[in-house]
Every structure is written in structure tokens, then in C-alpha cells.
Design a protein around this motif. Structure first.
Motif, short mmCIF file in Angstrom:
data_model
loop_
_atom_site.label_atom_id
_atom_site.label_comp_id
_atom_site.label_asym_id
_atom_site.label_seq_id
_atom_site.Cartn_x
_atom_site.Cartn_y
_atom_site.Cartn_z
N TYR A 148 40.45 56.74 33.65
CA TYR A 148 39.31 56.05 33.09
C TYR A 148 38.85 55.09 34.70
O TYR A 148 39.50 54.37 34.65
N PHE A 149 37.47 55.25 35.13
CA PHE A 149 36.98 53.98 35.22
C PHE A 149 36.06 53.16 34.55
O PHE A 149 35.64 54.15 34.17
N CYS A 150 36.20 51.40 34.28
CA CYS A 150 34.92 51.33 33.76
C CYS A 150 34.16 50.03 34.99
O CYS A 150 34.87 49.15 35.93
N VAL A 151 33.07 49.51 34.53
CA VAL A 151 32.54 48.16 35.53
C VAL A 151 32.42 47.42 34.42
O VAL A 151 31.52 47.81 33.07
N VAL A 152 33.29 46.03 33.98
CA VAL A 152 33.27 45.36 33.58
C VAL A 152 32.56 43.94 33.54
O VAL A 152 31.89 43.68 34.86
N SER A 153 31.77 43.27 32.66
CA SER A 153 30.47 42.05 33.44
C SER A 153 31.44 41.15 33.82
O SER A 153 33.12 40.63 33.19
N GLY A 154 31.47 40.36 35.09
CA GLY A 154 31.81 39.02 35.27
C GLY A 154 33.51 39.61 35.88
O GLY A 154 33.62 40.63 36.24
N VAL A 155 34.08 37.98 36.34
CA VAL A 155 35.58 38.72 37.94
C VAL A 155 36.11 38.82 37.02
O VAL A 155 37.20 37.49 36.38
N MET A 156 36.60 40.09 37.56
CA MET A 156 38.62 39.54 36.18
C MET A 156 39.27 39.05 37.40
O MET A 156 39.58 39.18 38.93
N ARG A 195 36.28 43.73 43.46
CA ARG A 195 36.08 42.33 42.65
C ARG A 195 34.45 42.96 43.63
O ARG A 195 34.59 42.76 44.38
N MET A 196 33.75 42.06 42.34
CA MET A 196 31.80 42.59 42.36
C MET A 196 31.37 40.68 42.38
O MET A 196 31.70 40.32 41.66
N PRO A 197 30.64 40.51 43.42
CA PRO A 197 29.78 39.10 43.09
C PRO A 197 30.45 38.81 41.32
O PRO A 197 30.15 37.39 40.87
N ALA A 198 29.23 39.73 40.43
CA ALA A 198 29.43 39.62 39.15
C ALA A 198 30.03 40.77 38.28
O ALA A 198 29.74 40.41 37.09
N ALA A 199 30.87 41.31 38.42
CA ALA A 199 31.59 42.40 38.16
C ALA A 199 32.41 42.64 39.14
O ALA A 199 33.16 41.99 39.24
N SER A 200 33.27 43.53 37.58
CA SER A 200 34.58 44.10 38.06
C SER A 200 35.27 45.66 38.08
O SER A 200 33.95 46.42 36.83
N LEU A 201 35.34 46.52 38.68
CA LEU A 201 35.64 48.30 38.84
C LEU A 201 36.50 48.08 38.32
O LEU A 201 38.11 47.85 39.03
N LEU A 202 37.60 48.59 36.97
CA LEU A 202 38.78 48.81 36.68
C LEU A 202 39.18 50.46 36.35
O LEU A 202 38.07 50.99 35.88
N ARG A 203 40.80 50.25 37.08
CA ARG A 203 41.19 51.57 36.80
C ARG A 203 41.96 51.51 35.31
O ARG A 203 42.34 50.48 35.13
N VAL A 204 41.76 51.84 34.32
CA VAL A 204 42.33 52.20 32.87
C VAL A 204 42.72 53.24 32.57
O VAL A 204 42.85 54.35 32.50
N ARG A 205 44.10 52.88 31.48
CA ARG A 205 44.52 53.88 31.03
C ARG A 205 45.19 53.87 29.27
O ARG A 205 45.27 52.45 29.39
#
Length: 280
Positions: A148-156, A195-205
Motif C-alpha cells: 500500500y501507499f498512504c499519506v499520514v499527517s505529520g513528519v515521520m 517527507r513533506m512539510p506537514a505530511a509523509s508518504l509511506l510504503r506499507v506492507r
């Protein structure tokens, strides 16, 4: 037969519902002891489609198809299975319509993997009971891989981590889940992609398949999915659902003896979200 993936339930159906077991072309009982060089042939019983399942003729976005499996790209806002709210245009309804239009050998829909209504991406269907049993076994053995790909709130901060936290129902809610010590074991592995200023794009398994697993686990570590009204906040102007997309699946097809890997392109709203979050 069990070693080839035929379950005890399917074996009973073969025995009592019109199937047949032959060795070298001769019908035999299941207690027959085979010898080296003999050939086993199994005829599956006919499957009777449900008259209660509504037919939808909405076109499918097909990623892979053969005589045994159908892999489709589900749009967001479409339910995987029918319910009293979405009774006639879920992915199951659409696949039934497709099987009828293409005069498929069996017109019974066997959904193998499901996604939440607002989650986009890959859903797998089997075209007969045996194919469904095979993939169910792969799911239980964790050999069917979903990314999966997801965008989460905040910087991981972590580039890579595994969330290992049991998930159960939230008291007082039929729908919502939460991390709780008496829940079912659940493991989510992720890699930071951007990493984005207020969010993060993750690859998830996923290493387990609990309801809302990614959504619950990300919220539990303080990074709920962007747009997730149930576990976070629906405040993002660029996406009006949780930012979650099933981008790839990979499974072994025992009928062709090949690994099948499918990819679903990132939907427009997801790509728009990443672009605007990157430009902040």
C-alpha cells in the motif's frame, strides 16, 4: 489432494455435489492409494450463482485475468461487497455483471481480498471455489503480498519500522477499532518514501489482515492518515477520503506455475494530494 490445496470443505463438495475424482481416467474414492506415474484428475462440482445478488454493468478496470483469477483496480468510494447501504453497485456486483457478459464458466463471485469503501486499489477475485481456496491458503501463510501507499499527517522520523500492536473493537462502536492489549495480533511494516512539510508518504506492507489495520496503527503512533474522518480529521482540501491506496499484489498461480504481480496506478486525488503537500 490436500497437498495441492484442496480443502476438506471442497473435498466434501466434490464427493457429494456433483464433482469427480479420477486416476488414469477411472473414477475412484478418496481412499484410493495412488502409485508413482499415475495421473490424478479432479472435476469440480458446478457452482450455483445467487439469485439475490444484484447485477451491475459498470465497467471494470482489469489488471489481470485468466481462467482462474480476476484482478481489478477498485476506485475509491465503491464498496468491495454489497450491503444494505450499497446493495447494487459494489465490486462484487460489478464482477457478477462481467462474468455474465463474458459467459464465464462459473458466474459465482469469489472475492479474495477486500478494501474499505474509501480505499482505492487492487482487489482479487477467484473464478471458482478451488482458486479461492488456494489464495485463502496463501493469505494465511502470508505468501500473498500486498503493498500500500498512504499519506499520514505529520513528519515521520523513522525511515523504516514495524508496528506490532494488537487490534480489537473500540468499546461502544460497531465500526471503529483500536490498539488494545486483548486484541488480535497485528503487524504493519512501513518505509518512508517522501517527507513533506506537514505530511509523509509511506510504503506499507501488512503482515496480518485486521480490519482498518493501517488506519488504526498509524493513528496509534500519532500519525493518522490524511483525510481519515474515523481515526483523524477530514480537513484536507485535496482529498476527501483517507489517503490509502493498494498499489500492488503478488501471488503464486498454481494452475500456470507462475508468480502473478499486478500494479494499480496512483489515483488522481492521491497524486494531487502529494503534489500540493509537497508544495507547502
Amino acid at each position: 489432494m490436500r497437498q495441492q490445496g484442496i480443502s476438506r470443505t471442497l473435498l466434501k463438495q466434490i464427493k457429494f455435489s456433483g464433482g469427480e475424482i479420477c486416476v488414469d481416467g477411472v473414477p475412484v474414492r478418496v481412499t484410493y492409494k495412488m502409485h508413482a506415474g499415475q495421473q490424478l484428475a479432479v472435476t469440480l462440482p458446478p457452482e450455483i450463482p445467487s439469485d439475490h445478488l444484484q447485477v451491475s454493468n459498470t465497467p471494470l478496470d482489469i489488471l489481470y485475468e485468466d481462467d482462474h483469477f480476476l484482478v481489478v483496480n477498485k476506485p475509491a468510494e465503491v464498496a468491495s461487497v454489497p450491503s444494505h447501504i450499497y446493495a447494487d453497485d459494489s465490486m462484487v456486483n460489478r464482477v457478477k455483471g462481467y462474468l455474465i457478459r463474458t459467459h464465464a464458466a462459473s458466474q459465482v463471485t469469489h472475492i479474495v481480498t477486500r478494501l474499505d469503501r474509501e480505499t482505492s486499489g487492487i482487489v482479487i477475485f477467484a473464478k471458482h471455489h478451488f482458486a479461492h481456496t488456494v489464495l485463502d491458503t496463501q493469505l494465511k501463510q502470508h505468501s500473498l503480498k500486498k503493498t500500500y501507499f498512504c499519506v499520514v499527517s505529520g513528519v515521520m522520523n523513522d525511515e523504516h519500522a514495524v508496528i506490532d500492536a494488537p487490534i480489537g473493537r473500540k468499546p461502544g462502536s460497531f465500526i471503529k477499532r483500536m490498539v488494545r492489549p486483548d486484541g488480535r495480533s497485528a503487524q504493519t511494516e512501513y518505509w518512508l518514501t517522501k517527507r513533506m512539510p506537514a505530511a509523509s508518504l509511506l510504503r506499507v506492507r501488512l503482515h496480518t489482515g485486521r480490519t482498518h489495520q493501517i488506519r488504526v496503527h498509524m493513528a496509534s503512533i500519532g500519525h493518522p492518515l490524511v483525510g481519515d474522518f474515523l481515526y483523524g480529521q477530514q480537513t484536507n482540501p485535496w482529498i476527501h477520503r483517507q489517503a490509502l491506496h493498494c498499489a500492488s499484489v503478488s501471488f503464486f498461480n498454481p494452475f500456470t506455475q507462475q508468480q502473478v504481480t499486478c500494479f494499480a496506478p496512483m489515483p488522481e486525488d492521491f497524486a494531487t494530494l502529494i503534489k500540493h503537500e509537497s508544495d507547502l
